[in-house]
Enzyme design. Sequence first.
Site, PDB file in Angstrom:
ATOM      1  N   GLY A  29      34.624 -34.242  63.991  1.00  0.00           N
ATOM      2  CA  GLY A  29      33.986 -35.179  63.062  1.00  0.00           C
ATOM      3  C   GLY A  29      32.791 -35.746  63.808  1.00  0.00           C
ATOM      4  N   LYS A 225      15.025 -36.187  65.525  1.00  0.00           N
ATOM      5  CA  LYS A 225      15.356 -34.834  65.976  1.00  0.00           C
ATOM      6  C   LYS A 225      14.815 -33.837  64.956  1.00  0.00           C
ATOM      7  CE  LYS A 225      19.374 -36.663  65.815  1.00  0.00           C
ATOM      8  NZ  LYS A 225      20.828 -36.812  65.568  1.00  0.00           N
ATOM      9  N   ALA A 257      25.113 -29.743  67.058  1.00  0.00           N
ATOM     10  CA  ALA A 257      23.846 -29.848  67.805  1.00  0.00           C
ATOM     11  C   ALA A 257      23.397 -31.307  67.850  1.00  0.00           C
ATOM     12  CB  ALA A 257      22.760 -28.985  67.161  1.00  0.00           C
ATOM     13  N   ASP A 259      25.165 -34.059  67.145  1.00  0.00           N
ATOM     14  CA  ASP A 259      26.154 -34.971  67.743  1.00  0.00           C
ATOM     15  C   ASP A 259      26.123 -34.883  69.266  1.00  0.00           C
ATOM     16  OD1 ASP A 259      26.874 -35.205  65.077  1.00  0.00           O
ATOM     17  OD2 ASP A 259      28.576 -33.830  65.266  1.00  0.00           O
TER      18      ASP A 259
END
Length: 306
Positions: A29, A225, A257, A259
């Site tokens: 998660g 990002k 990616a 997280d």
Amino acid sequence: MAGRLLSIGECMVELMQAEGDLLRKGYAGDSFNTAYYARLFLPADWSVDYFTAVGTDTVSDDMLAFIESTGVGTDHIRRVEGRSPGLYMIHLKDGERSFSYWRSVSAAKTLADDADHLRAAVDASDVIVFSGITLAILSPDAVETLLSELRRAKAAGRTVVFDPNIRPRLWDDKARMLETITAGARASTLVMPSFDDESTHFGDTDIEATLQRYGALGVDNIVVKDGPNGITLAFKDAPSVFVAAATVDRIVDTTSAGDSFNGAFLAHLVEHGNPAEAAGFAAGVAARVIGHHGALVAREKLLPSG
Ligand code: ADP
């Protein structure tokens, strides 16, 4: 300097197709993945805790044992009689992944129901992390309970970190989704959006528009990002800077990616205090994460030679 990081959200049971009809169980998660990567890279004198609600059943016991096995603390996790963790299944067909979710009555939806408990956890932390997915699973009242605690934390000078992680399928109303994401950002001191999501849902025409929009909400620090196109950082009282993404030899699985970037970025930032260097470090970690299968990649595989 020692400190305490708290990540708030939903960790789910993950069932992934193994051989034939066999399924392999895991846990993931976005907010938990971020806690996992922060724990990997923070020094030992920092604690990392997860904040959610789980049930009192065996699956919940197993999930807590798994979280603890990663070094992430579970002391703030509340147990709710009669509920269970949410679950999702990853289907693989011709190399393409698709997902089914069973989370509509998950225990995590009640994570903000005990306001005193929430306040105690927030007050015990220096850095508090949450996301648009955390907000998406909550009722409007529970969103308000959570955000009012985070606004208090921001006013008290704590670092409040928000990844909008916009997932339209989790929201039944688009206007409420955009309003709630905006309220989440207002409660934060650092927002870490993905440009793709922001342009799709807020209509930002370029990264400058994303910076302007969050800056206008009173967010002092913003990290945008943009996948392989790099990262743009606008930190309080400093000109914005661009940091290139790292090169990936072979993309295996892009899960996590963002997280892993967030967790590695925060770990580096709190220790060294330099946002551009933290982004460079996190870009390297994220690039290695997407070179491996799964959301939670082991530390050995993330070292530069891994
Ligand atoms: P999210 O997964 O949240 O949508 P992004 O796709 O922007 O977020 O990816 C997060 C970070 O992962 C990026 O800032 C970048 O550092 C890294 N990353 C993602 N995709 C690639 C890629 N194809 N090549 C290199 N780095 C990547």
